[in-house]
Write a protein that holds these residues in place. Structure first.
Motif, PDB file in Angstrom:
ATOM      1  N   THR A 154       2.134   6.506  64.054  1.00  0.00           N
ATOM      2  CA  THR A 154       3.174   5.496  64.099  1.00  0.00           C
ATOM      3  C   THR A 154       3.150   4.722  62.792  1.00  0.00           C
ATOM      4  O   THR A 154       2.123   4.675  62.113  1.00  0.00           O
ATOM      5  N   TYR A 252       6.949  15.454  68.897  1.00  0.00           N
ATOM      6  CA  TYR A 252       8.234  15.446  68.217  1.00  0.00           C
ATOM      7  C   TYR A 252       8.708  16.886  67.983  1.00  0.00           C
ATOM      8  O   TYR A 252       7.931  17.841  68.123  1.00  0.00           O
ATOM      9  N   TYR A 297      12.705  14.647  65.438  1.00  0.00           N
ATOM     10  CA  TYR A 297      13.221  13.935  66.607  1.00  0.00           C
ATOM     11  C   TYR A 297      12.108  13.683  67.624  1.00  0.00           C
ATOM     12  O   TYR A 297      11.293  14.563  67.912  1.00  0.00           O
ATOM     13  N   THR A 298      12.084  12.451  68.139  1.00  0.00           N
ATOM     14  CA  THR A 298      11.168  12.069  69.210  1.00  0.00           C
ATOM     15  C   THR A 298      12.002  11.764  70.457  1.00  0.00           C
ATOM     16  O   THR A 298      13.236  11.857  70.442  1.00  0.00           O
ATOM     17  N   SER A 299      11.340  11.353  71.521  1.00  0.00           N
ATOM     18  CA  SER A 299      12.062  10.983  72.741  1.00  0.00           C
ATOM     19  C   SER A 299      12.946   9.767  72.531  1.00  0.00           C
ATOM     20  O   SER A 299      13.879   9.517  73.302  1.00  0.00           O
ATOM     21  N   ASP A 300      12.685   9.008  71.460  1.00  0.00           N
ATOM     22  CA  ASP A 300      13.495   7.823  71.147  1.00  0.00           C
ATOM     23  C   ASP A 300      14.558   8.107  70.101  1.00  0.00           C
ATOM     24  O   ASP A 300      15.241   7.183  69.642  1.00  0.00           O
TER      25      ASP A 300
END
Length: 449
Positions: A154, A252, A297-300
């Protein structure tokens, strides 16, 4: 000037026996069995050995434990890449802590080397603090396994602590570097070919660019940036011919768009470097030069891919400050600022008077990391310091200056010896309302001004 014990006779002998007793207990307990109720870091295991041996009840043992926590509150801010050479003295309880910013997707490498190689252990612990998040232990090690490598999961702050064992000292070199955690997704290319970045405006700024554009000649291979599984191969209006890759053990997905040809198939397992497509300009890139739109791309949603693949790795600045002054007592040559950060443009946290005394604990670039007489750490330009071999002046001891103290502190100081009123001492430096002096017998300590 190194720390000395000024008391004579019996007190000195008792102090030496005290240190030898601690060392005998401490180093004998290394080979014993430790009952661990849960997996522990090397630092935690060593602390448990201190407690098991009862050394947490001694002044040095308790100081080591307290220092392991208090040093984190005084962590100095650095920028990476970073290189430092420092010294931990055997006759003092020492620790150092640093903080620096990272972007998600960077691969951080922390390498620690030391001299002497044997019987001198330094424990390294690394925490991450996400933006608006809680601090979490990320990695731990010791100088038996001297390199820690991890991916920044992060964007936020990394906190590092170095702490040696008790009664062992020596020199160390710390190197912290950052690079990409993924391979570059275009064959025989690098980040210099990226010409459009994450967040750029699209369609008259009605939307934001959700990736980076890597330009290459027509039908250059697009390759897997990591080992994983191809989870989708399809076409859409924006991306044209696209491939989605899920890296192994990651949270991701990698997105390859504007391909002229898709080579990988859904469900296929790929290794890093495998060819998964050929670069083109399909989709909404029909009027542009051939390039790969690469996204993460992530879940967000989409995140900036740059740190994941940026091949422009900077080397650390070479150390120009003299390492011959490590563990030396020095003083300022004039007014000087002391900083809690090496970040360019940082403001000094304190302005020091000429002749202010401090101990040099490490060197990096043209800076010294120092410890003031009250224990506060900071950075100072090495050119602002000089040695204390030559006294600033000579003075006669007055009636209120007869106590030679071990530190410049009215509450915590202890008397080292009594100075005779009217005797002459050399003034080596100052701190606050105290002067560091040396008498005719070469005993050093602090007197009130």
């Amino acid at each position: 000037m190194k720390t000395t014990i000024s008391d004579k006779g019996g007190r000195l002998i008792l102090h030496i026996f005290y240190l030898l007793a601690i060392a005998a207990i401490l180093f004998s307990c290394k080979s014993g069995q430790v009952n661990l109720f849960k997996p522990a870091s090397p630092h935690e295991q060593y602390q448990r050995k201190l407690v098991t041996a009862g050394l947490d009840k001694t002044s040095m043992g308790s100081a080591w434990i307290v220092s392991s926590l208090s040093v984190l509150q005084k962590a100095l801010t650095i920028t990476i890449p970073y290189r430092e050479s420092g010294y931990f003295p055997a006759d003092a309880v020492s620790a150092a802590a640093y903080r620096f910013s990272v972007a998600r997707g960077q691969k951080i490498s922390i390498e620690l080397s030391k001299k002497p190689l044997d019987q001198f252990m330094i424990y390294t612990d690394v925490w991450e603090q996400p933006e608006n998040g809680q601090v979490k232990l990320l990695a731990s090690g010791d100088t038996i396994s001297s390199t820690l490598v991890f991916e920044a999961r992060t964007s936020g702050t990394i906190l590092i602590r170095l702490q040696p064992e008790l009664l062992r000292g020596g020199q160390y070199t710390l190197d912290i570097t950052a690079g990409p955690s993924l391979g570059f997704p275009v064959k025989s290319s690098n980040s210099s070919h990226i010409q459009s970045i994450f967040g750029d405006g699209r369609d008259k700024n009605s939307r934001k660019h959700e990736g980076i554009d890597i330009f290459a000649t027509f039908r250059t291979p697009a390759i897997a940036a990591a080992a994983g599984t191809i989870i989708r191969v399809n076409e859409n209006n924006l991306g044209g011919k696209v491939v989605w890759l899920r890296p192994k053990d990651k949270d991701y997905t990698l997105y390859y768009a504007h391909l002229d040809q898709q080579i990988a198939t859904e469900g296929q397992s790929v290794a890093e470097g495998d060819k998964i497509g050929l670069i083109g300009n399909t989709g909404n890139a029909r009027t542009t030069l051939p390039h790969l739109h690469f996204g993460v791309y992530t879940s967000d949603g989409a995140i900036d891919p740059m740190a994941f693949v940026n091949t422009a790795v900077k080397p650390a600045v070479k150390i120009s400050a003299s390492v011959n002054n490590l563990n030396a007592t020095m003083r300022t040559t004039g007014k000087a600022g002391i900083f809690n950060s090496t970040v360019s443009g940082s403001r000094s946290m304190l302005t020091l008077k000429p002749g202010t005394v401090m101990t040099v604990t490490a060197a990096n670039a043209g800076w010294y990391r120092v410890k003031l007489p009250d224990g506060e750490p900071g950075f100072i330009q090495s050119k602002e310091l000089s040695g204390i071999a030559k006294p600033l002046k000579r003075i006669k001891i007055g009636p209120a200056q007869q106590e030679l103290l071990d530190r410049p502190d009215s509450l915590l100081s202890c008397r080292k010896l009594a100075l005779k009123e009217g005797s002459t001492v050399e003034v080596l430096g100052n701190y606050g309302n105290y002067q560091l002096v040396k008498n005719e017998s070469d005993a050093t300590g602090w007197i009130r001004q």
